[in-house]
Motif scaffolding. Sequence first.
Motif, PDB file in Angstrom:
ATOM      1  N   ASN A  52       0.832  -1.211   0.000  1.00 20.92           N
ATOM      2  CA  ASN A  52       0.000   0.000   0.000  1.00 20.92           C
ATOM      3  C   ASN A  52       0.865   1.258   0.000  1.00 20.92           C
ATOM      4  OD1 ASN A  52      -2.490  -1.389   0.054  1.00 20.92           O
ATOM      5  ND2 ASN A  52      -2.310  -1.672   2.267  1.00 20.92           N
ATOM      6  N   ILE A  53       1.980   1.213   0.726  1.00 24.79           N
ATOM      7  CA  ILE A  53       2.864   2.393   0.777  1.00 24.79           C
ATOM      8  C   ILE A  53       4.253   2.082   0.232  1.00 24.79           C
ATOM      9  CG2 ILE A  53       1.673   3.542   2.686  1.00 24.79           C
ATOM     10  CD1 ILE A  53       3.712   2.329   4.584  1.00 24.79           C
ATOM     11  N   GLU A  88       8.010   1.210  19.609  1.00 19.50           N
ATOM     12  CA  GLU A  88       8.390   0.663  18.306  1.00 19.50           C
ATOM     13  C   GLU A  88       7.208   0.744  17.332  1.00 19.50           C
ATOM     14  OE1 GLU A  88      10.288  -3.419  16.329  1.00 19.50           O
ATOM     15  OE2 GLU A  88       9.773  -3.353  18.460  1.00 19.50           O
ATOM     16  N   VAL A  89       6.030   0.377  17.802  1.00 22.72           N
ATOM     17  CA  VAL A  89       4.823   0.462  16.978  1.00 22.72           C
ATOM     18  C   VAL A  89       4.565   1.912  16.581  1.00 22.72           C
ATOM     19  CG1 VAL A  89       2.323   0.139  16.938  1.00 22.72           C
ATOM     20  CG2 VAL A  89       3.790  -1.606  17.970  1.00 22.72           C
ATOM     21  N   TYR A  90       4.648   2.816  17.558  1.00 20.53           N
ATOM     22  CA  TYR A  90       4.422   4.242  17.303  1.00 20.53           C
ATOM     23  C   TYR A  90       5.439   4.804  16.310  1.00 20.53           C
ATOM     24  CZ  TYR A  90       4.486   9.280  18.162  1.00 20.53           C
ATOM     25  OH  TYR A  90       4.489  10.645  18.009  1.00 20.53           O
ATOM     26  N   PHE A  91       6.709   4.419  16.471  1.00 16.21           N
ATOM     27  CA  PHE A  91       7.792   4.903  15.616  1.00 16.21           C
ATOM     28  C   PHE A  91       7.508   4.603  14.148  1.00 16.21           C
ATOM     29  CE2 PHE A  91      11.801   3.918  13.398  1.00 16.21           C
ATOM     30  CZ  PHE A  91      12.470   5.127  13.523  1.00 16.21           C
ATOM     31  N   PHE A  92       7.168   3.341  13.852  1.00 13.84           N
ATOM     32  CA  PHE A  92       6.948   2.959  12.459  1.00 13.84           C
ATOM     33  C   PHE A  92       5.634   3.506  11.917  1.00 13.84           C
ATOM     34  CE2 PHE A  92      10.255  -0.170  13.439  1.00 13.84           C
ATOM     35  CZ  PHE A  92      11.087   0.031  12.354  1.00 13.84           C
ATOM     36  N   GLU A  93       4.650   3.696  12.795  1.00 14.75           N
ATOM     37  CA  GLU A  93       3.405   4.333  12.346  1.00 14.75           C
ATOM     38  C   GLU A  93       3.674   5.763  11.900  1.00 14.75           C
ATOM     39  OE1 GLU A  93       0.705   3.985  15.591  1.00 14.75           O
ATOM     40  OE2 GLU A  93      -0.013   1.988  14.985  1.00 14.75           O
ATOM     41  N   GLN A  94       4.522   6.469  12.667  1.00 13.58           N
ATOM     42  CA  GLN A  94       4.857   7.850  12.321  1.00 13.58           C
ATOM     43  C   GLN A  94       5.659   7.920  11.028  1.00 13.58           C
ATOM     44  OE1 GLN A  94       3.848  10.821  13.904  1.00 13.58           O
ATOM     45  NE2 GLN A  94       2.450   9.270  14.708  1.00 13.58           N
ATOM     46  N   VAL A  95       6.616   7.015  10.870  1.00 17.65           N
ATOM     47  CA  VAL A  95       7.417   6.990   9.634  1.00 17.65           C
ATOM     48  C   VAL A  95       6.519   6.759   8.427  1.00 17.65           C
ATOM     49  CG1 VAL A  95       9.186   5.722   8.347  1.00 17.65           C
ATOM     50  CG2 VAL A  95       9.547   6.232  10.767  1.00 17.65           C
ATOM     51  N   LYS A  96       5.662   5.754   8.511  1.00 17.09           N
ATOM     52  CA  LYS A  96       4.814   5.398   7.374  1.00 17.09           C
ATOM     53  C   LYS A  96       3.795   6.487   7.043  1.00 17.09           C
ATOM     54  CE  LYS A  96       5.194   0.379   8.029  1.00 17.09           C
ATOM     55  NZ  LYS A  96       4.471  -0.877   8.330  1.00 17.09           N
ATOM     56  N   SER A  97       3.334   7.200   8.066  1.00 17.90           N
ATOM     57  CA  SER A  97       2.307   8.220   7.829  1.00 17.90           C
ATOM     58  C   SER A  97       2.850   9.443   7.101  1.00 17.90           C
ATOM     59  CB  SER A  97       1.685   8.648   9.171  1.00 17.90           C
ATOM     60  OG  SER A  97       2.632   9.345   9.960  1.00 17.90           O
ATOM     61  N   HIS A  98       4.172   9.596   7.054  1.00 20.78           N
ATOM     62  CA  HIS A  98       4.773  10.760   6.414  1.00 20.78           C
ATOM     63  C   HIS A  98       5.501  10.417   5.120  1.00 20.78           C
ATOM     64  CE1 HIS A  98       4.192  12.246  10.550  1.00 20.78           C
ATOM     65  NE2 HIS A  98       4.068  13.424   9.984  1.00 20.78           N
TER      66      HIS A  98
END
Length: 205
Positions: free
Chosen positions: A43-44, A123-133
């Motif tokens: 998707n990304i 860790e979950v938050y980190f990758f969510e932030q990376v992917k969202s940008h």
Amino acid sequence: MIIIHGFIEIETQYRDYTDPYEIETISIQDKILSIRSIEKDTNINTLTINRECHGYRGLHNFQFLIDYFSKQPNVDFYMLSQCLKRYQEFLKEVKKSQINLLSLINQKIISKNNIVQAINDYEVYFFEQVKSHLSDDDFIVATFNALNLEIQEVEPRRTLFTQGLLSLFGIEINQEQEILHQMINLHNNLGKERVEAALNMLDYY
């Protein structure tokens, strides 16, 4: 080839190689960190490598490298000595923080389970932030490192690559076997470019 804390590889001789399979070009990091699994997000257009550590994580004290490179008649080597010097000071502060944290755990002020859960949540938050940008044109690699409380060392856990960055290395995100093969063979034969890669890595600290 010498590995310093954080799985950073430093060479005492950054010479050029003509054969990409010469023994000297084999990464120490690739011997220590195995690929446990690969996750693809179509998707990304990202690829995430889950790693597992099997050995030595690197020197904490590498003053001898700082002294060595500072004496070389080469601008790049002098810059490398300065980056290593800053990184050495950074590691001293990191070690103090780790000692303070472990002291709190030993005094039962903080639960080890709570620390592990906090690391997993971040860790979950980190990758969510990376992917969202991310956008399709980004050339990004993002690595999550975490403190292993059992051995009291920081080790890489997951690394995310964007499709744009993989394309630079000729890797197609939909070819799993090719990804596994090429991810352990991304070494540059030119010494100057390997020095620049080391400088770029150390420049974060």
